[in-house]
Design an enzyme around this catalytic site. Structure first.
Site, PDB file in Angstrom:
ATOM      1  CE  LYS A 157      94.203 -33.227 -87.762  1.00 49.52           C
ATOM      2  NZ  LYS A 157      94.357 -34.450 -88.591  1.00 49.52           N
ATOM      3  CG  ASP A 181      91.717 -36.900 -88.603  1.00 46.68           C
ATOM      4  OD1 ASP A 181      91.791 -38.092 -88.224  1.00 46.68           O
ATOM      5  OD2 ASP A 181      92.488 -36.408 -89.459  1.00 46.68           O
ATOM      6  CD  GLU A 207      90.333 -37.495 -91.889  1.00 41.72           C
ATOM      7  OE1 GLU A 207      89.626 -36.480 -91.982  1.00 41.72           O
ATOM      8  OE2 GLU A 207      91.545 -37.503 -92.153  1.00 41.72           O
ATOM      9  CG  ASP A 232      94.064 -39.836 -93.496  1.00 46.29           C
ATOM     10  OD1 ASP A 232      94.805 -40.225 -94.421  1.00 46.29           O
ATOM     11  OD2 ASP A 232      94.251 -38.754 -92.915  1.00 46.29           O
ATOM     12  CE  LYS A 254      96.182 -36.667 -94.817  1.00 53.06           C
ATOM     13  NZ  LYS A 254      96.519 -37.411 -93.598  1.00 53.06           N
TER      14      LYS A 254
HETATM   15 MG    MG Z   1      93.371 -37.475 -91.297  1.00 52.90          MG
END
Ligand code: MG
Length: 339
Positions: A157, A181, A207, A232, A254
């Site tokens: 992250k 991401d 991402e 995303d 997702k």
């Molecule tokens: Mg993501």
């Protein structure tokens, strides 16, 4: 005979506080949905609400009470169930998803086959899953990377001023493939400015570098990057995909965003028709939610289904991860049992 719906809020703790560009949390509340038919057979699903998409455990249980009377009596009437739920409530994707998963589980149990088999998929084709390292100090990130030794791909992250220190700390600790991401935490200019660093440490996928609505920014990052850029937060349902063609290299599904397993399959088809790669991601969720998503993985290019692996205690047993390889259950329906 009508299907009976029951729901229960489960409180989950992560092994470490989990931090992304938008904030930090160590307690997550999800909703376990059980649909029971006249023969006493049960189908299970999980709702993983996120405030970011406008849901909490309380909005989910309120939504489920509205959705339950609209459900068909037949768990195989999946198209009808989706249409009926969409008529009752807009949004509330994770609540609708839990019902969709429970219907698929119940129908699969009646058929006596696992969902992947019903869908005609080969579980051996599932790509390896990444394991996510949340934002933290470089020292703690190093410790988390060492702790995640069993996972062959790491997703880091990023999206803050500390990116360089974190990425260098990770690369000093491991030579495993890295993905990042940013959860929309960069501007397009910041993202492009970070590309040399991302290349230097060998990042293989980026991402959601910029804010969800910044499609020009996504396109700018994609033009400058030598590795795939995946949308995303910019992509919730199949309807979002056509405008992302030519803007990114791929999209991330997702279940908590898309609202049903049928919609997830539609997203795969629409993305493929637009020559986009397809990834599946997750929230912090139990093996019940993760396993529903895992049944899709033989169709996908990139998998990030570590949500249950981040938990201190997982109330369910379903798809397992060994050496990054997902093993899909062989039991009927979702193939999930309580621990
Ligand atoms: Mg993501």
């Amino acid at each position: 005979m009508a299907l009976r719906l029951a729901h229960e809020i489960l409180t989950l703790q992560t092994a470490h506080p989990f931090t992304i560009a938008r904030g930090s949390q160590s307690e997550y509340r999800v909703v376990w949905v059980r649909l029971r038919d006249g023969d006493g057979l049960e189908g299970w699903g999980e709702a993983d609400p996120s405030w970011y998409y406008g849901e909490t455990a309380e909005t989910v249980t309120a939504a489920l009470d509205r959705l339950a009377p609209a459900l068909p009596d037949d768990p195989f009437a999946l198209e009808e169930a989706d249409a009926a739920m969409a008529l009752v409530l807009r949004g509330n994707a994770s609540a609708r998803m839990a019902v969709s998963a429970a219907l698929h589980d119940l129908a699969g149990k009646r058929l006596g086959v696992p969902l992947w088999r019903w869908w005609g998929l080969d579980p051996a084709r599932a790509p390896r899953t990444s394991f996510t390292i949340g934002l933290d100090t470089p020292e703690i990130v190093r410790a988390k990377v060492r702790e995640a030794a069993a996972y062959p791909i790491l997703k880091i992250k990023v999206g803050t001023a500390g990116d360089e220190a974190i990425l260098r700390a990770v690369r000093e600790t491991t030579d495993r493939p890295l993905r990042v991401d940013a959860n929309g935490g960069w501007t397009a200019k910041q993202a492009v400015a970070r590309l040399p660093l991302l290349e230097e440490v060998g990042v293989e996928l980026i991402e959601q570098p910029v804010a969800p609505d910044d499609l020009d920014g996504l396109a700018m990052v994609r033009r400058a990057a030598r590795v795939p850029v995946i949308a995303d937060e910019s992509c919730r349902t199949a309807a979002d995909i056509p405008r992302l063609a030519g803007v990114v290299d791929g999209i991330s599904i997702k279940l908590a965003k898309c609202g049903s397993l049928r919609e997830a399959l539609r997203m795969v088809a629409v993305a493929r028709a637009h020559h986009l790669a397809v990834m599946v991601g997750c929230m912090i969720e139990t093996s019940l939610g993760i396993t529903a998503a895992a049944h899709l993985t033989p169709l996908l290019d990139f998998v990030d289904l570590d949500g249950a692996a981040l938990l201190a205690r997982d109330p369910f047993r379903g798809a397992t991860i060994e050496g990054g390889r997902l093993s899909l259950p062989t039991g009927p329906g979702l193939g999930v049992t309580a621990r």
